[in-house]
Design a protein around this motif. Structure first.
Motif, PDB file in Angstrom:
ATOM      1  N   GLY A 167       0.006   5.248   7.785  1.00  0.00           N
ATOM      2  CA  GLY A 167       0.280   5.121   6.369  1.00  0.00           C
ATOM      3  C   GLY A 167       1.192   6.214   5.843  1.00  0.00           C
ATOM      4  O   GLY A 167       1.908   6.878   6.597  1.00  0.00           O
ATOM      5  N   ASP A 168       1.161   6.421   4.548  1.00  0.00           N
ATOM      6  CA  ASP A 168       2.061   7.337   3.836  1.00  0.00           C
ATOM      7  C   ASP A 168       1.937   8.757   4.377  1.00  0.00           C
ATOM      8  O   ASP A 168       0.870   9.379   4.313  1.00  0.00           O
ATOM      9  CB  ASP A 168       1.702   7.298   2.345  1.00  0.00           C
ATOM     10  CG  ASP A 168       2.665   8.096   1.485  1.00  0.00           C
ATOM     11  OD1 ASP A 168       3.508   8.823   2.043  1.00  0.00           O
ATOM     12  OD2 ASP A 168       2.568   7.990   0.251  1.00  0.00           O
ATOM     13  N   LEU A 205       4.230   4.989   9.805  1.00  0.00           N
ATOM     14  CA  LEU A 205       3.781   4.367   8.569  1.00  0.00           C
ATOM     15  C   LEU A 205       2.856   3.195   8.855  1.00  0.00           C
ATOM     16  O   LEU A 205       1.889   2.955   8.124  1.00  0.00           O
ATOM     17  CB  LEU A 205       4.977   3.897   7.739  1.00  0.00           C
ATOM     18  CG  LEU A 205       5.874   5.005   7.178  1.00  0.00           C
ATOM     19  CD1 LEU A 205       7.076   4.402   6.463  1.00  0.00           C
ATOM     20  CD2 LEU A 205       5.094   5.922   6.234  1.00  0.00           C
ATOM     21  N   ARG A 249      -4.312   4.924   3.121  1.00  0.00           N
ATOM     22  CA  ARG A 249      -2.993   4.652   3.705  1.00  0.00           C
ATOM     23  C   ARG A 249      -2.231   5.959   3.852  1.00  0.00           C
ATOM     24  O   ARG A 249      -1.203   6.189   3.212  1.00  0.00           O
ATOM     25  CB  ARG A 249      -2.226   3.660   2.845  1.00  0.00           C
ATOM     26  CG  ARG A 249      -2.742   2.254   2.928  1.00  0.00           C
ATOM     27  CD  ARG A 249      -2.658   1.697   4.349  1.00  0.00           C
ATOM     28  NE  ARG A 249      -1.293   1.413   4.742  1.00  0.00           N
ATOM     29  CZ  ARG A 249      -0.895   1.250   5.985  1.00  0.00           C
ATOM     30  NH1 ARG A 249      -1.759   1.390   6.967  1.00  0.00           N
ATOM     31  NH2 ARG A 249       0.353   0.969   6.269  1.00  0.00           N
ATOM     32  N   GLY A 250      -2.772   6.829   4.668  1.00  0.00           N
ATOM     33  CA  GLY A 250      -2.140   8.104   4.927  1.00  0.00           C
ATOM     34  C   GLY A 250      -3.035   8.972   5.788  1.00  0.00           C
ATOM     35  O   GLY A 250      -4.118   8.550   6.195  1.00  0.00           O
ATOM     36  N   GLU A 280       0.808  -1.213   0.000  1.00  0.00           N
ATOM     37  CA  GLU A 280       0.000   0.000   0.000  1.00  0.00           C
ATOM     38  C   GLU A 280       0.845   1.268   0.000  1.00  0.00           C
ATOM     39  O   GLU A 280       0.352   2.359  -0.304  1.00  0.00           O
ATOM     40  CB  GLU A 280      -0.917   0.015   1.228  1.00  0.00           C
ATOM     41  CG  GLU A 280      -1.931  -1.119   1.259  1.00  0.00           C
ATOM     42  CD  GLU A 280      -3.008  -0.961   0.200  1.00  0.00           C
ATOM     43  OE1 GLU A 280      -3.169   0.160  -0.303  1.00  0.00           O
ATOM     44  OE2 GLU A 280      -3.676  -1.947  -0.122  1.00  0.00           O
ATOM     45  N   LEU A 281       2.130   1.128   0.340  1.00  0.00           N
ATOM     46  CA  LEU A 281       3.026   2.285   0.401  1.00  0.00           C
ATOM     47  C   LEU A 281       3.960   2.348  -0.798  1.00  0.00           C
ATOM     48  O   LEU A 281       4.996   3.008  -0.760  1.00  0.00           O
ATOM     49  CB  LEU A 281       3.856   2.232   1.689  1.00  0.00           C
ATOM     50  CG  LEU A 281       3.077   2.268   3.004  1.00  0.00           C
ATOM     51  CD1 LEU A 281       4.012   1.999   4.176  1.00  0.00           C
ATOM     52  CD2 LEU A 281       2.381   3.602   3.181  1.00  0.00           C
TER      53      LEU A 281
END
Length: 465
Positions: free
Chosen positions: A172-173, A168, A198-199, A122-123
């Motif tokens: 997430g990002d 992270l 994801r962030g 996902e990153l």
């Protein structure tokens, strides 16, 4: 000694290939880190390192070697213990937290230790360059070489905490930008739209995306009921208003107080009227004595609700509600609206999970078990994937079945309480003992998973000893 003085940069794609063609030698490794505990005083995580290439020293002896470690990190120290592959894989399977995987390229540039990390999964859009220095002055004086500058997106030294492995894992990002307009478009066309980002995801935008998706469903169900008086549409309306109230409750801090209180009163009031009509519809369908007085009462209530749903004041409230959910200037944003939605939600979400767990422990006697499990299911459905995607999906799947069993029991009790006889109960087709047995079995099955998920929620808001 490893220097603590670092400068960190975001990279575009292609930097590694470019440097390698220029003669830079790398030590390449593939790393996977799995957090099993995150707390204020210490973190515990497992690390798998696979050495793929070791050119830095001219040696290739580490190629295809790998190691597994358990690492305990405190504020002042960190120590690692060698573990087996089985122990690492067990930790990876048992934790509800996301793992972080990346390729790491260590190299020297002008005798400065550097590394490039290319993240996976996902990153995969995230790539970082870290340069280490022995002195602060050296770090301040460093200028990026012209040949490498085209690959530098921006410096992130001052926000490096957003890009450490723990952040992270949890958020997430750190460079993620949430597309509010795109998310609302998806919520409009996708039934039961579930957030996944994801962030960083602001609470005000996140809450409005979910509530807007529910609003669109409310409008569809309202139109269908007003046109056809369809009972399934009425049941959907009740569920949608109740779910909207539940979501608004846990996200209340994202909005200004006056706005959210106004909308919640609206949701709760409409839910009560719709629930009363649905109950009367049910009893009129299954009770042999459902005609006459009961049917007239049902018809009066239905006509009243039809007038309400088609009325000017109701339409105006929905229009104001839609504006609040779609405006772009943050006019209704509350004190916590700029926080990450996980931070805002975590405490109320966890309390909701604990209420559901307590109800599951005593399904026979807890008269509010259905409402507690429905509330938890609603929040899990829309926000669970933000905290633990795999675990939340499994919990949601079993919660849906558990709630279905409890609804069957509720119908049977309603019919029994209204004086339903043996034939009427037989026509209902629900075996209360069997439904209760299934509910208890499902509750016992998912309780450990909910406990684990609850511990993940705790990480986001509460200091642990």
């Amino acid at each position: 000694m490893v220097s603590e003085i670092e400068r960190k940069f975001l990279l575009s794609t292609g930097a590694v290939d470019f440097l390698e063609r220029g003669g830079i030698k790398f030590e390449k490794s593939e790393i996977c880190e799995v957090f099993s505990k995150i707390a204020t005083k210490s973190d515990t995580f497992y690390r798998h390192v696979k050495f793929e290439r070791s050119n830095l020293s001219g040696s290739v002896q580490d190629v295809n070697k790998e190691k597994f470690e358990k690492i305990v990190s405190t504020q002042f120290s960190q120590y690692a213990l060698s573990v087996s592959r089985d122990e690492f894989e067990t930790a990876q399977k048992s934790t509800a937290l996301a793992s972080v995987g990346f390729f790491k390229y260590d190299f020297l540039f002008n005798n400065l230790p550097c590394n490039i990390c290319e993240f996976l999964g996902e990153l995969s859009n995230l790539k970082t360059l870290t340069i280490s220095f022995m002195r602060v002055g050296d770090a301040l004086a460093f200028e990026m070489p012209e040949f490498l500058a085209p690959f530098i997106l921006r410096e992130i030294t001052d926000e490096a905490h957003k890009f450490d492995l723990k952040s992270l894992c949890l958020f997430g990002d750190g460079d993620f930008k949430f597309d509010f307009a795109k998310a609302q478009s998806r919520a409009k066309i996708s039934r039961s739209y579930s957030l996944y980002a994801r962030g960083f995801l602001g609470a005000y935008d996140a809450a409005r995306v979910v509530l807007y998706g529910l609003f669109c469903e409310i409008e569809t169900a309202r139109g269908k009921f007003l046109t056809t008086r369809d009972e399934d549409a009425l049941i959907s309306l009740e569920l949608l208003f109740r779910t909207s109230a539940q979501v608004a409750k846990v996200c209340a801090g994202a909005f200004d107080v006056q706005t959210i209180e106004s909308f919640m009163r609206f949701f709760i009031f409409e839910t009560g009227k719709l629930a009363a009509l649905n109950a009367k519809n049910f009893l009129c369908t299954y009770l042999a004595e459902g005609g006459g007085y009961m049917q007239r009462n049902r018809q009066i209530l239905e006509d009243e609700i039809m007038l309400t749903l088609s009325g000017e004041s109701f339409s105006k409230m929905l229009k104001d509600y839609e504006f609040a959910l779609t405006e772009k200037d943050g006019f209704y944003c509350g004190e916590s609206g700029k926080k990450d939605v996980r931070v805002l939600l975590a405490k109320e979400f966890r309390l909701c999970s604990l209420r559901a767990l307590k109800a599951m422990e005593n399904l026979k006697k807890d008269k509010s078990a259905l409402s507690k499990c429905e509330e938890f299911l609603a929040i899990m459905r829309y926000f669970g994937s933000l905290f633990a995607p795999r675990a939340s999906a499994k919990i949601e799947k079993n919660l849906v079945k558990l709630v279905s069993n409890l609804k069957d029991l509720e119908k049977y009790k309603m019919l029994d309480g209204a004086g339903g006889g043996a034939n009427e109960k037989r026509n209902l087709g629900i075996n209360p003992e069997k439904s209760l047995s299934k509910a208890v079995s499902r509750a016992q099955k998912i309780a450990p998973k909910i406990h684990e998920f609850s511990r993940v929620l705790k990480i986001y808001y509460q200091k642990e000893n």
